[in-house]
Design a protein around this motif. Structure first.
Motif, PDB file in Angstrom:
ATOM      1  N   MET A   1      13.304   7.898  62.046  1.00 17.43           N
ATOM      2  CA  MET A   1      12.814   7.383  60.767  1.00 17.43           C
ATOM      3  C   MET A   1      12.429   5.927  60.946  1.00 17.43           C
ATOM      4  SD  MET A   1      12.667   7.889  57.344  1.00 17.43           S
ATOM      5  CE  MET A   1      13.689   9.311  57.154  1.00 17.43           C
TER       6      MET A   1
ATOM      7  N   GLU B   1      11.012   2.434  58.941  1.00 20.09           N
ATOM      8  CA  GLU B   1      10.662   1.815  57.663  1.00 20.09           C
ATOM      9  C   GLU B   1       9.422   0.984  57.911  1.00 20.09           C
ATOM     10  OE1 GLU B   1      13.572   0.284  54.832  1.00 20.09           O
ATOM     11  OE2 GLU B   1      15.025   0.682  56.378  1.00 20.09           O
TER      12      GLU B   1
ATOM     13  N   VAL C   1      19.947   7.451  51.564  1.00 18.80           N
ATOM     14  CA  VAL C   1      19.294   6.429  52.395  1.00 18.80           C
ATOM     15  C   VAL C   1      20.076   6.213  53.700  1.00 18.80           C
ATOM     16  CG1 VAL C   1      18.610   4.003  52.507  1.00 18.80           C
ATOM     17  CG2 VAL C   1      18.193   5.318  50.442  1.00 18.80           C
ATOM     18  N   THR C   2      21.390   6.118  53.599  1.00 17.16           N
ATOM     19  CA  THR C   2      22.172   5.914  54.832  1.00 17.16           C
ATOM     20  C   THR C   2      22.033   7.139  55.739  1.00 17.16           C
ATOM     21  OG1 THR C   2      24.186   6.753  53.796  1.00 17.16           O
ATOM     22  CG2 THR C   2      23.860   4.382  53.769  1.00 17.16           C
ATOM     23  N   ALA C   3      21.978   8.302  55.121  1.00 25.28           N
ATOM     24  CA  ALA C   3      21.860   9.525  55.920  1.00 25.28           C
ATOM     25  C   ALA C   3      20.487   9.609  56.598  1.00 25.28           C
ATOM     26  CB  ALA C   3      22.088  10.750  55.047  1.00 25.28           C
ATOM     27  N   LEU C   4      19.447   9.216  55.871  1.00 24.33           N
ATOM     28  CA  LEU C   4      18.102   9.224  56.470  1.00 24.33           C
ATOM     29  C   LEU C   4      18.027   8.229  57.627  1.00 24.33           C
ATOM     30  CD1 LEU C   4      15.845   9.403  53.283  1.00 24.33           C
ATOM     31  CD2 LEU C   4      15.904  11.088  55.115  1.00 24.33           C
ATOM     32  N   TRP C   5      18.672   7.109  57.428  1.00 27.30           N
ATOM     33  CA  TRP C   5      18.685   6.085  58.493  1.00 27.30           C
ATOM     34  C   TRP C   5      19.346   6.656  59.744  1.00 27.30           C
ATOM     35  CZ3 TRP C   5      21.951   3.386  61.680  1.00 27.30           C
ATOM     36  CH2 TRP C   5      21.504   2.167  62.199  1.00 27.30           C
ATOM     37  N   GLU C   6      20.452   7.332  59.528  1.00 24.54           N
ATOM     38  CA  GLU C   6      21.177   7.885  60.675  1.00 24.54           C
ATOM     39  C   GLU C   6      20.387   9.017  61.339  1.00 24.54           C
ATOM     40  OE1 GLU C   6      24.858   8.887  58.811  1.00 24.54           O
ATOM     41  OE2 GLU C   6      25.645   6.840  58.959  1.00 24.54           O
TER      42      GLU C   6
ATOM     43  N   LYS D   1       1.314  -1.983  55.272  1.00 27.57           N
ATOM     44  CA  LYS D   1       0.824  -0.967  56.196  1.00 27.57           C
ATOM     45  C   LYS D   1       0.548   0.337  55.450  1.00 27.57           C
ATOM     46  CE  LYS D   1       1.743   1.883  60.093  1.00 27.57           C
ATOM     47  NZ  LYS D   1       2.730   2.702  60.694  1.00 27.57           N
TER      48      LYS D   1
ATOM     49  N   GLN E   1      17.177   9.400  61.470  1.00 27.53           N
ATOM     50  CA  GLN E   1      16.059   8.785  62.202  1.00 27.53           C
ATOM     51  C   GLN E   1      14.945   9.802  62.502  1.00 27.53           C
ATOM     52  OE1 GLN E   1      17.560   6.668  65.607  1.00 27.53           O
ATOM     53  NE2 GLN E   1      15.688   5.506  65.827  1.00 27.53           N
TER      54      GLN E   1
ATOM     55  N   ALA F   1      13.311   1.605  50.931  1.00 29.78           N
ATOM     56  CA  ALA F   1      14.415   1.691  49.965  1.00 29.78           C
ATOM     57  C   ALA F   1      14.830   0.297  49.526  1.00 29.78           C
ATOM     58  CB  ALA F   1      15.593   2.405  50.597  1.00 29.78           C
TER      59      ALA F   1
END
Lengths: 475, 571
Positions: free
Chosen positions: B1, B3, B141-146, B8, B148, B156
């Motif tokens: 993932m 950001e 959000v934390t899960a999406l970050w993890e 852009k 990746q 976010a």
């Protein structure tokens, strides 16, 4: 990690700078019809065109002694140090703050590109090089290039990144306090905020390590435990990145850093702020804090897997490399990797912070020097080397006295080749027992006539002795 | 993932979205919502779920091929594509827009190259974080970050941080003002002229060996299973450091770790953990008696269904990992006998006979330490469960198992009675006296079983019971077949002692009144045959030549019955 950067293939930004440099060098020695020169011009054109992916222009500018490409600080490898510094000197000696190149250079005849390179070269011999360049580049022939005059303002993206970093730091501070208070008052507490903030710190780190290291110089005498926790998290993350930890491992490491001293929140201020020598009982209470931190972790509302992974490093952060630290118990296994990282970050931040029992902290460079004596005993010698390389001889935030009579703050970790000559932000007296920001200078800069360094370090001092909060100036 | 910046995102696509692009975007979100619902309703490997995510990916790729990366903005109750609404709903957890918005996502983008596992992963996370929990350990959000995901992009905001008051530099004191002057002086004294570390490179440069070792350290750490390490720490804390206020919390954590170890089939970890807690409990007897009730409670909890139910997923694994059987047995034996209450019902779900057998042995061992939990199971309304547990009583020591079996031998369930009788007889044949009254049980099966046990071998004691039953006419049933079976059993278990009674029954018959006289005669003949004694044979010979037709008939029927039985046996 040093090797990682050495082995990393050329980055597009680096390729652009290299082709530019090569063009400027070859044009000095060849005629226009030379094949090598023409090839270098074509490579330069290609690299400009290829760099204009999302934007029809590419801007190369200098700010505070560093190149910024497309408003982002140019990240380069150690092997490119000479190239980057050569180009910096080339630009600075001509008073050139930056150039904006258009994708339309792809349509320009080779001869024009060569003429452009010759103008830049010949400008070095002019009395007013910048004006001379501006005059020569006027006209349609050079419509694909323009001179950039920056206003000593940070690029917008850089400013935004700094703001993000500042917010992430202070929110992390608030989050650790919140967790500590909730645990102390036996209220349920999750780590959603903490996770998010650590993720932010990891993201910022991937963009600018020096920026995050600047944040780690923040000190708060009154609430030492909390700023210390965030600083340890930041320093650990920077070290973790250097040794090539994965993103998720970094997340865990950051959480370990933030929570490693949670157990101290239960220790009374009378003990924490006692200027006299602690009694045995008081000292035992201090030594119990890794255990208390673990017990606090156990109480967090988070999945057991994460807890299981962050408990050992927190428990071990005072254990020392040779296991001679505390908590004392029979143990055969060595200190874990995260525990060893936390130990280094913890001691460095503690030594460089002012405490009631030690109002004069060690200056960052001296703290590092003292820590080296503990290599192999207190600290993992390899990790300590990486940490040293990361911070440089004069870590960010070190107050330096220069042979010019100036004082300045080390503001950026130089690459290895010039570890002992950091970028320094000159501090100027504000006439009221304080300081204001001066100009940034590069201690690696040499006098063009004598070839000698323009400034040399005489002494290092600790900013806290002067009430200076380095981050306030560096951010 | 990744950001990416707003700039852009704005510059990449949709400069001129046509109506078709809008329609496609709207359809795409509709398909996505269907897939999200299917993911909530069905398992991921279900055909419906798989089909719906495939639909989404197909449409995504069609869209991206035509119009570039698919990006939409997120508002509280709606999703926008180029400022046009492509989805709208009420702001609650059933609305994808709300779920994204609540966790601070401002826009989301599916990029070129997006693959099915990424979309499936995103759907999984959306459902996982549909509901928010106060003081949770993460969010979308934390899960999406993890996670990746390489082709999913978002921005976010710090929604939950906005309320925080930010500290700033001017609020922080870097040092104690009282000491500042002294500090400056001290700094002047201690600061040293810089001796440039010319040897820097040589001293601090990493050698190739060190670089290699560093790489190995990182690799090892990434692959490290911290569980044992973590438990070591926790055990040190439990053994030496924990205070009364914290013990409950620490034990709760240990309990969760124990459950996790079982679910991961890491039985050696579970064993080590329980062994250590047992040791700690022992050591507490001398100096931390306050801890014992909490440690006992720990074992009670560890032995409960809430923890042991993870084993339901483990049974099939045991069929493959045979070596783990012994380990699991060792783990479970360290639990409280109350574990029987959890393991017993679970044993009904086990299909493998071998695992069933293992579990029964285990339950027997646990019940051997305390039979009370097993007793509770034997009173369970689930008859299948009771029946499964009855054989466990066979080898348990003491009188209580026999008492329970006797009680179960009178259970309302015929199957349970039968199992109880079998178990009882296998345990102690002397107890036949206790169950002898079941010879008149309503159930044919039970009666047959009793008689079968009676006739199993020659036994003077048992003979006496049957003899008394027949001679004193204690039978409560008027059933000739039953009578014949009783005589046959007497013949099988009896001796010469029975011959006088059998003679009377066969030859005289005068004492017998009523229609069952012939049955008694026939039974006596059968019993005499089964006795296999010369004296009995003489009597039978005599019967065969009797002047009384009834006696001869009895003899003949007994012979026929015996031949049939013999034939059946030979066949």
């Amino acid at each position: 990690m040093t090797t990682d950067s050495q082995e990393r293939p050329d980055q597009p930004d680096e390729i652009f700078l290299r082709t530019f440099y090569w063009l400027l060098q070859t044009v000095k020695i060849h005629q226009d019809n030379n094949k090598v020169l023409q090839e270098s011009a074509r490579e330069f054109i290609n690299s400009v065109v290829q760099s204009c992916v999302d934007d029809p222009h590419i801007t190369l500018e200098i700010f505070r002694g560093r190149f910024y490409l497309r408003e982002k600080k140019l990240i380069y490898r150690i092997v490119s140090f000479d190239l980057v510094h050569g180009m910096l000197q080339f630009f600075e000696s001509r008073g050139l703050q930056g150039l904006r190149l258009s994708i339309t250079v792809g349509d320009a005849p080779i001869e024009q590109v060569l003429a452009f390179a010759r103008i830049l070269n010949h400008a070095g011999r002019q009395e007013n090089p910048l004006a001379w360049i501006a005059q020569r580049l006027e006209g349609d022939a050079f419509s694909w290039v323009e001179i950039v005059h920056n206003q000593e303002e940070l690029p917008e993206e850089e400013l935004e990144l700094r703001e993000r970093a500042k917010r992430a730091y202070f929110y992390s501070l608030a989050a650790v306090k919140d967790v500590g208070k909730k645990i102390f008052s036996k209220r349920p507490v999750g780590i959603r905020k903490t996770k998010r903030l650590v993720q932010k710190l990891v993201d910022i780190l991937s963009e600018d390590e020096s920026l995050l290291l600047s944040m780690s110089t923040i000190r708060d005498f009154d609430d030492y435990t909390y700023t210390h926790s965030v600083n340890v998290a930041v320093l650990s993350l920077c070290l973790g990145k250097r040794i090539g930890l994965s993103r998720t491992a970094m997340e865990r490491l950051g959480i370990c850093g933030l929570f490693h001293d949670l157990g101290k929140t239960a220790i009374s201020r009378e003990i924490l702020f006692k200027p006299e020598r602690l009694t045995n009982q008081e000292f035992e209470e201090i030594e119990r804090h890794p255990v208390k931190s673990v017990i606090d972790i156990v109480k967090l509302r988070t999945d057991g897997d994460l807890k299981a992974k962050i408990i050992p490093p927190i428990f071990e952060h005072h254990l020392k490399y040779d296991l001679s630290g505390y908590p004392r118990y029979h143990r055969e296994k060595p200190q874990g990797l995260f525990g060893r990282i936390l130990s280094i970050a913890d001691v460095f931040d503690a030594m460089t912070s002012s405490r009631v029992y030690r109002p004069v902290p060690f200056s960052p460079d001296r703290a590092l020097g003292m820590m080296t004596e503990g290599a192999g005993k207190d600290f993992d010698p390899i990790l300590l080397k990486v940490f040293f390389n990361m911070l440089g001889v004069f870590p960010v935030g070190t107050l330096l006295e220069l042979d010019t009579g100036e004082i300045g703050l080390a503001m950026e970790t130089p690459e290895e080749a010039m570890q002992d000559r950091p970028m320094v932000l000159i501090l100027v007296s504000d006439g009221k027992d304080g300081f204001r920001k001066g100009k940034p200078v590069n201690l690696a800069e040499r006098d063009t006539h004598t070839g000698l360094f323009r400034r040399n370090i005489v002494k290092s001092r600790h900013p806290e002795s002067y009430g200076i909060q380095p981050a306030e100036f560096l951010l | 993932m990744t950001e990416i910046s707003m700039e852009k995102g704005l510059s990449t696509a949709y400069n001129d979205p046509t109506d078709e692009a809008f329609q496609l975007a709207r359809d795409l979100i509709a398909f996505f919502i269907i897939a999200m619902k299917n993911y909530a309703l069905y398992p991921e490997d279900n055909e419906v779920s798989q089909q719906s995510v495939e639909n989404v990916v197909t449409r995504l790729n069609e869209f991206i091929k035509k119009y570039g990366d698919f990006r939409f903005d997120v508002k509280r109750d709606r999703l926008l594509f180029r400022d046009q609404i492509i989805h709208q709903g009420t702001p609650h957890v059933g609305n994808i827009a709300f779920i994204l918005f609540r966790d601070g996502i401002q826009w989301f983008e599916f990029q070129k190259g997006v693959e099915l596992p990424e979309v499936a992963g995103f759907l999984r996370l959306l459902n996982q974080f549909r509901e928010t929990v106060e003081e949770s350990d993460g969010d979308l959000v934390t899960a999406l970050w993890e996670a990746q995901f390489p082709h999913l992009c978002y921005e976010a905001t710090d929604v939950f941080l906005d309320d925080e008051t930010l500290v700033d530099f001017f609020l922080l004191r870097v040092t104690d003002e009282d000491h500042r002057g002294r500090a400056q002086e001290a700094d002047q004294e201690t600061s040293q002229a810089i001796a440039y570390p010319d040897t820097y490179t040589a001293t601090w440069e990493l050698t190739p060996e060190e670089i290699n070792k560093l790489g190995q350290m990182v690799l090892e750490d990434e692959n490290l299973d911290n569980i044992e390490e973590n438990l070591d720490v926790i055990m040190v804390i439990l053994r030496e450091h924990v205070e009364e206020d914290d013990l409950e919390d620490v034990l709760k954590f240990v309990l969760a770790e124990f459950r996790d170890a079982l679910s991961r089939v890491e039985f050696q970890v579970g064993r080590k953990l329980l062994e250590e807690v047992h040791e700690i409990r022992e050591s507490c007897k001398t100096n931390r008696a306050w801890a014992i009730p909490m440690l006992d409670h720990f074992f009670k909890e560890a032995s409960g269904y809430q923890v042991l139910n993870v084993l339901q997923e483990v049974w099939p694994v045991l069929e493959i990992l045979g070596s783990h059987r012994l380990l699991l047995r060792q783990v479970l034996l360290l639990l409280s006998p109350e574990a029987v209450l959890a393991i017993g019902p679970m044993s009904l779900e086990v299909s493998s006979p071998r695992t069933q057998r293992d579990l029964m042995e285990l339950i027997g061992s646990l019940a051997g330490r305390d039979i009370a939990p097993l007793e509770r199971l034997l009173n369970h309304p689930n008859k299948n469960l009771v029946q499964r547990m009855v054989p466990v009583l066979k080898d348990l020591e003491g009188d209580r198992p026999s008492e329970l079996l006797l009680m179960l031998a009178r259970n309302s369930s015929e199957q349970i009675r039968k199992t109880a009788l079998d178990t009882l007889m296998a345990r102690d044949r002397q107890l036949l006296q206790e169950i002898f009254p079941l010879i008149d049980d309503d159930s044919d099966h039970i009666r047959r079983l009793i008689l079968q046990h009676i006739g199993e071998d020659r036994n003077e004691f048992v003979e006496g019971l049957v003899l008394d039953y027949l001679e004193q006419r204690k039978f409560q049933r008027h059933d000739n077949q039953h009578l014949l079976a009783c005589y046959r059993a007497l013949g099988s278990c009896g001796s010469a002692r029975s011959i006088p009674f059998l003679r009377r029954s066969l030859l005289n018959g005068g004492w017998i009144l009523g229609f069952s006289k012939s049955a008694h005669r026939q039974g006596a003949a059968i019993a005499l045959m089964a006795l296999e004694l010369d004296e009995a044979q003489n009597l039978l010979d005599k019967a065969s030549r009797s002047l009384f037709p009834g006696v001869r008939i009895a003899y003949r029927k007994a012979m026929e019955s015996s031949s049939k039985k013999m034939g059946a046996h030979i066949l």
